[in-house]
Design a protein around this motif. Structure first.
Motif, PDB file in Angstrom:
ATOM      1  N   CYS A  16       0.913  -1.024  -0.002  1.00 48.80           N
ATOM      2  CA  CYS A  16      -0.086   0.480   0.213  1.00 48.80           C
ATOM      3  C   CYS A  16       0.822   1.006   0.341  1.00 48.80           C
ATOM      4  CB  CYS A  16      -0.921  -0.401   1.542  1.00 48.80           C
ATOM      5  SG  CYS A  16      -2.193   1.013   1.513  1.00 48.80           S
ATOM      6  N   THR A  17       0.849   2.002  -0.669  1.00 53.82           N
ATOM      7  CA  THR A  17       1.199   3.689  -0.775  1.00 53.82           C
ATOM      8  C   THR A  17       0.371   4.532  -0.846  1.00 53.82           C
ATOM      9  OG1 THR A  17       0.396   3.703  -3.319  1.00 53.82           O
ATOM     10  CG2 THR A  17       2.703   2.492  -3.131  1.00 53.82           C
ATOM     11  N   LEU A  18      -0.606   4.419   0.199  1.00 52.44           N
ATOM     12  CA  LEU A  18      -1.505   5.735   0.280  1.00 52.44           C
ATOM     13  C   LEU A  18      -0.794   6.311   1.821  1.00 52.44           C
ATOM     14  CD1 LEU A  18      -4.241   6.803   0.168  1.00 52.44           C
ATOM     15  CD2 LEU A  18      -4.665   5.585   2.429  1.00 52.44           C
ATOM     16  N   VAL A  19      -0.928   8.118   1.584  1.00 51.78           N
ATOM     17  CA  VAL A  19      -0.275   9.442   2.112  1.00 51.78           C
ATOM     18  C   VAL A  19      -1.499  10.130   2.503  1.00 51.78           C
ATOM     19  CG1 VAL A  19       1.425  10.560   2.589  1.00 51.78           C
ATOM     20  CG2 VAL A  19       2.175   9.228   1.763  1.00 51.78           C
ATOM     21  N   ILE A  20      -1.618   9.785   4.319  1.00 53.47           N
ATOM     22  CA  ILE A  20      -3.221  10.797   5.405  1.00 53.47           C
ATOM     23  C   ILE A  20      -1.773  12.045   5.428  1.00 53.47           C
ATOM     24  CG2 ILE A  20      -4.849  10.477   6.437  1.00 53.47           C
ATOM     25  CD1 ILE A  20      -4.985   7.367   6.258  1.00 53.47           C
ATOM     26  N   GLU A  25      -6.055  15.074  14.810  1.00 51.98           N
ATOM     27  CA  GLU A  25      -7.255  13.927  14.991  1.00 51.98           C
ATOM     28  C   GLU A  25      -7.768  12.782  12.952  1.00 51.98           C
ATOM     29  OE1 GLU A  25      -8.751  12.562  17.765  1.00 51.98           O
ATOM     30  OE2 GLU A  25      -6.590  13.834  18.379  1.00 51.98           O
ATOM     31  N   GLU A  26      -8.088  14.011  12.432  1.00 55.13           N
ATOM     32  CA  GLU A  26      -8.253  13.875  11.564  1.00 55.13           C
ATOM     33  C   GLU A  26      -7.426  12.845  10.666  1.00 55.13           C
ATOM     34  OE1 GLU A  26      -9.907  17.454   8.932  1.00 55.13           O
ATOM     35  OE2 GLU A  26      -8.102  17.459   9.532  1.00 55.13           O
ATOM     36  N   VAL A  27      -6.799  12.710  10.803  1.00 53.09           N
ATOM     37  CA  VAL A  27      -5.149  11.360  10.466  1.00 53.09           C
ATOM     38  C   VAL A  27      -5.297  10.345  11.295  1.00 53.09           C
ATOM     39  CG1 VAL A  27      -2.620  11.221  10.197  1.00 53.09           C
ATOM     40  CG2 VAL A  27      -3.782  13.201   9.523  1.00 53.09           C
ATOM     41  N   VAL A  28      -5.625  10.769  12.094  1.00 50.08           N
ATOM     42  CA  VAL A  28      -5.667   9.024  13.477  1.00 50.08           C
ATOM     43  C   VAL A  28      -7.314   8.589  13.043  1.00 50.08           C
ATOM     44  CG1 VAL A  28      -6.045   8.301  15.593  1.00 50.08           C
ATOM     45  CG2 VAL A  28      -4.764   9.554  15.031  1.00 50.08           C
ATOM     46  N   ARG A  29      -8.077   8.706  12.994  1.00 50.07           N
ATOM     47  CA  ARG A  29      -9.353   8.931  12.084  1.00 50.07           C
ATOM     48  C   ARG A  29      -9.136   7.870  11.412  1.00 50.07           C
ATOM     49  NH1 ARG A  29     -12.054  12.640  13.206  1.00 50.07           N
ATOM     50  NH2 ARG A  29     -12.253  13.654  10.924  1.00 50.07           N
ATOM     51  N   ALA A  30      -9.154   8.833   9.959  1.00 50.28           N
ATOM     52  CA  ALA A  30      -9.157   7.908   8.198  1.00 50.28           C
ATOM     53  C   ALA A  30      -8.110   7.171   8.793  1.00 50.28           C
ATOM     54  CB  ALA A  30      -8.276   9.383   7.827  1.00 50.28           C
ATOM     55  N   ALA A  31      -6.847   6.853   9.014  1.00 51.92           N
ATOM     56  CA  ALA A  31      -6.402   6.233   9.116  1.00 51.92           C
ATOM     57  C   ALA A  31      -6.841   4.631   9.780  1.00 51.92           C
ATOM     58  CB  ALA A  31      -3.963   6.173  10.070  1.00 51.92           C
ATOM     59  N   ALA A  32      -7.155   5.577  10.976  1.00 51.37           N
ATOM     60  CA  ALA A  32      -8.224   3.880  11.218  1.00 51.37           C
ATOM     61  C   ALA A  32      -9.140   2.943  10.343  1.00 51.37           C
ATOM     62  CB  ALA A  32      -8.139   4.462  13.004  1.00 51.37           C
ATOM     63  N   GLU A  33      -9.446   4.098   9.886  1.00 57.28           N
ATOM     64  CA  GLU A  33     -10.267   3.319   9.026  1.00 57.28           C
ATOM     65  C   GLU A  33     -10.095   2.933   7.773  1.00 57.28           C
ATOM     66  OE1 GLU A  33     -13.207   6.492   7.729  1.00 57.28           O
ATOM     67  OE2 GLU A  33     -13.931   6.864  10.391  1.00 57.28           O
ATOM     68  N   HIS A  34      -8.857   3.303   7.836  1.00 53.89           N
ATOM     69  CA  HIS A  34      -8.395   2.799   5.876  1.00 53.89           C
ATOM     70  C   HIS A  34      -7.337   1.662   7.044  1.00 53.89           C
ATOM     71  CE1 HIS A  34      -5.440   2.328   2.954  1.00 53.89           C
ATOM     72  NE2 HIS A  34      -3.940   2.249   3.646  1.00 53.89           N
ATOM     73  N   ALA A  35      -6.876   1.442   7.884  1.00 56.14           N
ATOM     74  CA  ALA A  35      -6.446  -0.270   8.127  1.00 56.14           C
ATOM     75  C   ALA A  35      -7.476  -1.490   8.475  1.00 56.14           C
ATOM     76  CB  ALA A  35      -5.589   0.318   9.628  1.00 56.14           C
ATOM     77  N   VAL A  36      -8.641  -0.276   9.277  1.00 57.02           N
ATOM     78  CA  VAL A  36      -9.973  -1.458   9.028  1.00 57.02           C
ATOM     79  C   VAL A  36     -10.202  -1.902   7.478  1.00 57.02           C
ATOM     80  CG1 VAL A  36     -12.484  -2.121   9.988  1.00 57.02           C
ATOM     81  CG2 VAL A  36     -10.264  -0.972  10.926  1.00 57.02           C
ATOM     82  N   SER A  37     -10.488  -1.124   7.007  1.00 53.38           N
ATOM     83  CA  SER A  37     -11.434  -1.382   5.738  1.00 53.38           C
ATOM     84  C   SER A  37     -10.825  -2.233   4.324  1.00 53.38           C
ATOM     85  CB  SER A  37     -12.429  -0.517   5.157  1.00 53.38           C
ATOM     86  OG  SER A  37     -11.353   0.379   4.522  1.00 53.38           O
ATOM     87  N   VAL A  38      -8.943  -2.200   4.538  1.00 52.38           N
ATOM     88  CA  VAL A  38      -8.636  -2.344   3.876  1.00 52.38           C
ATOM     89  C   VAL A  38      -7.303  -3.172   4.347  1.00 52.38           C
ATOM     90  CG1 VAL A  38      -6.344  -1.948   1.898  1.00 52.38           C
ATOM     91  CG2 VAL A  38      -8.647  -0.315   2.738  1.00 52.38           C
ATOM     92  N   HIS A  39      -6.287  -3.269   5.372  1.00 52.93           N
ATOM     93  CA  HIS A  39      -5.824  -4.304   6.504  1.00 52.93           C
ATOM     94  C   HIS A  39      -6.620  -5.354   6.893  1.00 52.93           C
ATOM     95  CE1 HIS A  39      -2.414  -1.998   3.623  1.00 52.93           C
ATOM     96  NE2 HIS A  39      -2.981  -0.456   4.576  1.00 52.93           N
ATOM     97  N   GLY A  40      -7.943  -4.915   7.455  1.00 52.29           N
ATOM     98  CA  GLY A  40      -8.252  -5.865   8.271  1.00 52.29           C
ATOM     99  C   GLY A  40      -7.949  -5.872   9.357  1.00 52.29           C
ATOM    100  N   HIS A  41      -7.219  -4.753  10.022  1.00 46.55           N
ATOM    101  CA  HIS A  41      -7.456  -4.465  11.865  1.00 46.55           C
ATOM    102  C   HIS A  41      -8.642  -4.313  11.942  1.00 46.55           C
ATOM    103  CE1 HIS A  41      -2.720  -4.548  11.164  1.00 46.55           C
ATOM    104  NE2 HIS A  41      -2.893  -4.098  10.293  1.00 46.55           N
ATOM    105  N   THR A  42      -8.915  -4.566  13.053  1.00 45.99           N
ATOM    106  CA  THR A  42     -10.020  -4.350  14.359  1.00 45.99           C
ATOM    107  C   THR A  42      -9.403  -2.708  14.799  1.00 45.99           C
ATOM    108  OG1 THR A  42      -9.987  -6.669  14.586  1.00 45.99           O
ATOM    109  CG2 THR A  42     -10.868  -5.020  16.153  1.00 45.99           C
ATOM    110  N   ASP A  43     -10.462  -1.573  14.578  1.00 43.44           N
ATOM    111  CA  ASP A  43     -10.323  -0.708  15.021  1.00 43.44           C
ATOM    112  C   ASP A  43     -10.512  -0.939  16.491  1.00 43.44           C
ATOM    113  OD1 ASP A  43     -10.307   2.321  15.486  1.00 43.44           O
ATOM    114  OD2 ASP A  43     -12.439   2.738  14.776  1.00 43.44           O
ATOM    115  N   SER A  44      -9.185  -0.106  17.356  1.00 43.68           N
ATOM    116  CA  SER A  44      -9.584  -0.201  19.070  1.00 43.68           C
ATOM    117  C   SER A  44      -8.666   0.558  19.559  1.00 43.68           C
ATOM    118  CB  SER A  44      -8.824  -1.594  19.762  1.00 43.68           C
ATOM    119  OG  SER A  44      -7.460  -1.673  18.859  1.00 43.68           O
TER     120      SER A  44
END
Length: 63
Positions: A16-20, A25-44
């Motif tokens: 993945c080459t995404l840069v946010i 707070e915007e970056v943390v929220r968007a990166a968490a959403e990306h980690a969940v939807s693209v990389h399969g992590h669990t939001d926590s």
């Protein structure tokens, strides 16, 4: 100061080459959403703290 997180800093099978970039707070929220939807992590809270601790300051690019 704006912050950024770069997926290229974290090895993944998708290369993945995404840069946010944005306010912290915007970056943390968007990166968490990306980690969940693209990389399969669990939001926590732990995931968001890991993201927050890996943020870097954005170096402004002047034209």
């Amino acid at each position: 100061m704006r912050k950024k997180v770069d997926c290229r800093d974290y090895p993944s099978e998708m290369n993945c080459t995404l840069v946010i970039t944005g306010e912290e707070e915007e970056v943390v929220r968007a990166a968490a959403e990306h980690a969940v939807s693209v990389h399969g992590h669990t939001d926590s809270p732990e995931l968001r703290e890991q993201i927050r601790s890996s943020l870097k300051n954005e170096i402004p690019q002047h034209a």
